[in-house]
Design a protein around this motif. Structure first.
Motif, PDB file in Angstrom:
ATOM      1  N   PHE A  88      14.029  51.350 -10.848  1.00  0.00           N
ATOM      2  CA  PHE A  88      12.690  51.198 -10.279  1.00  0.00           C
ATOM      3  C   PHE A  88      11.852  52.464 -10.418  1.00  0.00           C
ATOM      4  O   PHE A  88      10.619  52.372 -10.418  1.00  0.00           O
ATOM      5  N   ASP A 105       8.544  42.285  -8.927  1.00  0.00           N
ATOM      6  CA  ASP A 105       9.865  42.176  -9.520  1.00  0.00           C
ATOM      7  C   ASP A 105      10.586  40.955  -8.926  1.00  0.00           C
ATOM      8  O   ASP A 105       9.987  40.177  -8.174  1.00  0.00           O
ATOM      9  N   TRP A 122      17.888  44.611  -3.140  1.00  0.00           N
ATOM     10  CA  TRP A 122      16.796  44.967  -4.054  1.00  0.00           C
ATOM     11  C   TRP A 122      15.814  45.930  -3.382  1.00  0.00           C
ATOM     12  O   TRP A 122      15.323  46.853  -4.027  1.00  0.00           O
ATOM     13  N   ALA A 126      14.655  49.620  -4.775  1.00  0.00           N
ATOM     14  CA  ALA A 126      13.242  49.870  -5.081  1.00  0.00           C
ATOM     15  C   ALA A 126      12.652  51.028  -4.291  1.00  0.00           C
ATOM     16  O   ALA A 126      11.504  51.414  -4.548  1.00  0.00           O
ATOM     17  N   SER A 129      10.831  53.676  -6.232  1.00  0.00           N
ATOM     18  CA  SER A 129       9.706  53.271  -7.073  1.00  0.00           C
ATOM     19  C   SER A 129       8.558  54.277  -7.008  1.00  0.00           C
ATOM     20  O   SER A 129       8.208  54.788  -5.945  1.00  0.00           O
ATOM     21  N   TYR A 133       5.153  47.921  -5.279  1.00  0.00           N
ATOM     22  CA  TYR A 133       5.995  46.835  -5.782  1.00  0.00           C
ATOM     23  C   TYR A 133       6.071  45.726  -4.744  1.00  0.00           C
ATOM     24  O   TYR A 133       5.869  45.932  -3.543  1.00  0.00           O
ATOM     25  N   TYR A 465       6.196  49.115  -0.630  1.00  0.00           N
ATOM     26  CA  TYR A 465       6.431  47.679  -0.691  1.00  0.00           C
ATOM     27  C   TYR A 465       5.170  46.944  -0.228  1.00  0.00           C
ATOM     28  O   TYR A 465       4.600  47.276   0.825  1.00  0.00           O
TER      29      TYR A 465
END
Length: 492
Positions: A88, A105, A122, A126, A129, A133, A465
């Protein structure tokens, strides 16, 4: 090329002003300055007042557009016995270098695995990142617990889309009973069902027949997944969605037949949305004839690249509005990983890169040729995805209150694309040797300058996020509205 080799610290003063450019949104373009503060756009207009100490970007002769949204990526994906080269961090850093500031994703639970368990795995991956995302969550099996976890994901975790693989038999394929149950549940929750449309039963049969005939090289891959297997699955998913009255988003539409099914459904009033990959717009199936295994295997993805006539149909679909978003399906495997299928094409890990190149290749081929306007480019690279997945105008818009995710676009800049200069950790570039005109000169993510004229300043963990709220749950509509008399019968 490692992402770390050309990454510097992001510039993040409290204010960034972009002056002298032409703002391009999906509905119009106009000359304006843009002022960002603390991660948001706070002013858009002519000759705005810029606070002392603000960083100023001169956008004279350039466009100022929303940062791109790639609605289909696979970072750090465990797949076919291996894991993608890009995690990520490296994948989103590459995205920022290309002007893409958000990705959606996929969380892909194993059969019988809890959706929530997979989602949290997940989310953990992430956290590194560099760009914002979000996640689609795949439904790979069905039970009452899956139905309950779908509600938790929607209500508590901001997931408003669920993915269904109609391919990959004996692995993650969803059969019709799963599709029907999950589509109906998504409708109740105000979520969007999405599908990978390929008939997994037919693909499996064709693969076995080709192997029995001694066809084991990558050239057999497109033969095992002809347009008909994609079109059948697209039509079936559309029919199921039509009966249940759910909206439907079809990922990586690659052929004229699938596009035609979408166009028919939309003409009949159905809410069906189509996504096309940058690769499917520009690369044809001649790549599989490469006698070098590595070169041919590098292009193995599903659906495969198609004969050139399908590319023309897909471009027309974008222009007509029957295709709505552009993505990459960014899923990078290196040559050593692809070599797992040297003696059996069905064991080649499926996937190609492109998250860094998507914006520039679509601009060059679309806007550069006059086929698309700059506003249409913004629609298909950011705004439509934001609307379809319910994060507009927070994303996909240069407007007051929106996230300060912006790209300053130089329409005259050019470069030749190559694996040697890409920021992805993959060792192959499907656009190798293509010279494009139209590139980001600056990328701003959450109000931070993260890319400036070739210098990448991505920060590990800087991405956030993005929760996507559900749509208002829809009632099942059994017939179109019409005039009725007092007794409820339709007037003659």
């Amino acid at each position: 090329m490692s992402c770390n080799s050309n990454v510097h610290s992001a510039i993040s003063p409290s204010h960034i002003a972009i002056r002298g450019g032409t703002v391009v949104n999906a509905d119009h373009q106009f000359r304006a300055d843009v002022l960002c503060r603390d991660g948001r756009i706070v002013a858009v207009g002519e000759q705005i007042e810029v606070p002392a100490g603000a960083a100023i970007i001169d956008a004279g002769g350039q466009y100022v557009m929303p940062g791109g949204i790639d609605p289909h990526t696979h970072m750090q994906l465990p797949f076919m016995g291996t894991v993608t080269a890009d995690d990520f961090y490296s994948g989103t850093a590459a995205a920022l270098a290309g002007g893409t500031t958000s990705i959606i994703d996929f969380v892909i639970p194993a059969p019988q695995q809890s959706l929530l368990e997979a989602f949290h795995i997940w989310r953990g991956w992430a956290e590194k990142s560099a760009a914002d995302y979000s996640f689609h969550v795949a439904v790979t099996w069905w039970s009452d617990s899956v139905a309950a976890e779908m509600e938790t994901l929607v209500r508590q975790h901001g997931v408003n889309s669920f993915k269904h693989f109609m391919a990959y038999k004996n692995a993650i394929m969803a059969d019709d009973s799963v599709l029907i149950s999950s589509f109906a549940r998504a409708l109740e929750l105000g979520a969007m069902p999405t599908v990978h449309a390929e008939n997994g039963e037919l693909v499996h049969l064709l693969q076995q027949q080709l192997l029995a005939q001694g066809m084991r090289a990558p050239a057999a891959h497109p033969l095992s997944r002809p347009p008909q297997v994609e079109a059948e699955a697209a039509g079936r998913a559309i029919a199921i969605a039509n009966v249940l009255q759910t909206p439907l988003y079809i990922v990586h539409v690659s052929c004229a037949e699938s596009l035609a099914a979408i166009a028919r459904a939309r003409a009949a009033g159905q809410r069906v949305y189509g996504e096309v990959l940058a690769g499917h717009l520009l690369i044809d199936d001649s790549v599989y004839a490469n006698p070098d295994f590595a070169g041919a295997a590098a292009h193995v993805m599903s659906p495969p690249f198609r004969p050139a006539e399908h590319q023309q149909a897909l471009w027309k679909g974008l222009r007509s509005g029957d295709l709505h978003t552009t993505a990459t399906d960014h899923c990078t495997f290196c040559a050593g990983q692809k070599a797992m299928g040297r003696s059996d094409f069905t064991k080649i890990p499926n996937g190609c890169g492109g998250v860094e190149e998507r914006m520039s290749v679509i601009w060059d081929a679309g806007v550069g040729s006059g086929w698309l306007t700059p506003s249409e480019f913004v629609a298909i690279t950011s705004a439509n995805a934001a609307r379809i997945f319910n994060i507009y105008p927070r994303k996909g818009s240069v407007s007051v209150g929106a996230d300060a995710d912006l790209v300053v676009w130089d329409p005259l800049a050019s470069r030749t694309l190559s694996a040697a200069t890409q920021h992805s950790l993959g060792d192959f570039n499907v656009f190798e040797g293509r010279t494009v005109q139209g590139l980001p000169s600056h990328t701003i993510s959450r109000g931070k300058l993260v890319f400036e004229r070739g210098e990448l300043r991505a920060e590990r963990g800087a991405g956030r996020y993005v929760r996507r709220p559900p749509f208002a749950p829809q009632k099942q509509i059994l017939q179109a509205p019409g005039k009725h008399d007092k007794q409820g019968s339709k007037q003659k």
